[in-house]
Enzyme design. Structure first.
Site, short mmCIF file in Angstrom:
data_model
loop_
_atom_site.label_atom_id
_atom_site.label_comp_id
_atom_site.label_asym_id
_atom_site.label_seq_id
_atom_site.Cartn_x
_atom_site.Cartn_y
_atom_site.Cartn_z
N ASP A 98 0.84 -1.21 0.00
CA ASP A 98 0.00 0.00 0.00
C ASP A 98 0.87 1.25 0.00
OD1 ASP A 98 -1.95 1.91 0.25
OD2 ASP A 98 -3.04 0.89 1.84
N ASP A 314 -1.45 5.63 -6.94
CA ASP A 314 -1.86 4.78 -5.82
C ASP A 314 -1.87 3.31 -6.24
OD1 ASP A 314 -3.00 4.12 -3.24
OD2 ASP A 314 -4.91 3.86 -4.28
#
Length: 439
Positions: A98, A314
């Site tokens: 992440d 992202d």
């Protein structure tokens, strides 16, 4: 009984251990494949949780050689996992990768509400240590403050007598409670001693969208991997994400600024938002479809730290989202060039789906993302157009940002990053892109 999803993945990881060690690189993998055999239906299922992910991005508060590890993709966001070791002796875990989170955490034994029965066992690690509420790490994890001294004295009690730093954290539709701890984290051949992480003891709410075993925080904050690793990786990591059609550890996470990073990479400046300090912002200057520039209102891509406006790269969002005026203009130009005779339909998050039998082969134009520094990221066709294997149908694999607090943020998501080496060079404040096949 052991978790039936985790066990096959661990077997795959064991099979890849020798190759991964020889390559000094961590593999990246899709954690759980959706049941549908069609790429289009698979992406639609994965993208259902994007709204929650985008809300997470919008709510972010301020807060030497190359080593590489295998990366894989999972059905619940974040979509990719990496094999890591935690503890002494090392216990193998699949940690979600992440880039928009700082804190690393793992589901720990005992935990009756965690999503998997394959948990990290602190009792089996000789290097595990609980961190007290007086630790300087505790406020960074938003842990509970130490209780006031009893008896009115000003002297602080010794750390050994203080309670462990405890914190809670929302994640997707659930939340978890964790104790702050440190232990040795192993990534490929590298061992990082005294790595601070959250040891999850309980989960409240549905666990469908939670990583099965834990999460590796790759953001820009002091709790993230690059910060805790110090000079080991010189503030640089990169990944190449495998396609959702890949069933094996074909992607990679490379750690460090050494010769393993590609020479063909083109860099754009990395922007910093003090209010969303974990996120990797870049300055997009425009989009083109085929050879035509997309006409968007002035200032559509402008970076604004106060509002959070701008563009974020992202790893956890599935499909790229553009703000309403940008997406409307992109969709109009794409439809104009495809010119599907029967028009367009909507399916899931996608609103530009067409009958491929009516469009000549090669009729779908490429989409290019232009950024500062002369970076022209031409998306491969499989990153732009998603096909159904059951019907002659294809969809533009992008969508409009949801109309909530995050509607000012553009997100370059993992579907559009597949088979591209993305380099996060925090030390030099830049993000790089290079074509690379990792399927």
């Amino acid at each position: 009984m052991a978790d039936t999803t985790t066990i096959p993945l661990l077997l795959l990881l064991l099979a890849a251990t020798v190759a991964a060690a020889a390559a000094a690189e961590l593999s990246v993998y899709h954690n759980v494949h959706p049941s549908s055999p069609s790429p289009l239906e698979s992406i639609i299922a994965l993208a259902r949780d994007d709204d929650a992910r985008l809300l997470f991005l919008s709510s972010k508060a301020a807060t030497a050689g190359v080593s590489s590890a295998p990366v894989a993709s999972g059905q619940a966001p974040p979509s990719y996992v990496v094999r890591a070791g935690l503890g002494s002796p090392s216990q193998q875990l699949l940690l979600a990768l992440d880039t928009s989170a700082d804190a690393t955490w793992a589901h720990c034994s005992p935990c009756g509400t965690c999503p998997s029965s394959s948990l990290f066992a602190p009792a089996n690690s000789s290097s595990y240590a609980s961190l007290p509420c007086s630790s300087s790490w505790c406020p960074l994890f938003q842990g509970q403050a130490c209780p006031a001294p009893q008896g009115g004295g000003d002297a602080a009690p010794p750390p050994a007598t203080l309670p462990t730093c405890a914190f809670s954290k929302p994640f997707a539709d659930a939340s978890f409670q964790a104790a702050l701890a440190s232990d040795t984290l192993r990534l490929g051949k590298d061992a990082i001693p005294n790595y601070t992480f959250g040891c999850v003891s309980s989960v409240t709410g549905p666990t469908t969208n939670m990583p099965r075993q834990g999460l590796l925080g790759l953001g820009r904050g002091p709790m993230a991997l690059l910060s805790q690793a110090g000079s080991l990786y010189n503030g640089v990591f990169s990944y190449c994400l495998p396609s959702y059609r890949s069933y094996y550890f074909s992607g990679s996470l490379r750690l460090g600024a050494g010769g393993g990073q590609p020479r063909s990479v083109r860099y754009t400046p990395m922007l910093r938002n003090p209010h969303r300090s974990s996120l990797y912002y870049v300055n997009v200057t425009g989009l083109s479809v085929g050879h035509a520039w997309v006409k968007v209102p002035a200032g559509s891509f402008a970076f604004d730290a106060a509002t959070g406006a701008g563009t974020v790269v992202d790893s956890g969002t599935v499909i790229t989202r553009w703000t309403a005026p940008v997406y409307a203009a992109l969709r109009e130009e794409f439809r104009r060039q495809v010119a599907a005779p029967s028009g367009y339909t909507s399916l899931g998050a996608f609103d530009t789906c067409f009958n491929t039998d009516e469009v000549a082969a090669g009729g779908a134009p490429a989409v290019t993302v232009h950024m500062d520094g002369g970076v022209d990221l031409a998306l491969p066709m499989e990153n732009t157009l998603i096909h159904s294997s059951a019907t002659p149908l294809a969809c533009l694999a992008m969508a409009e940002a949801p109309q909530n607090v995050n509607s000012v943020v553009n997100v370059i998501a993992n579907l559009q990053q597949q088979n591209i080496r993305v380099v996060f060079d925090v030390a030099n404040s830049r993000v790089g892109f290079a074509k690379e096949s990792c399927n």
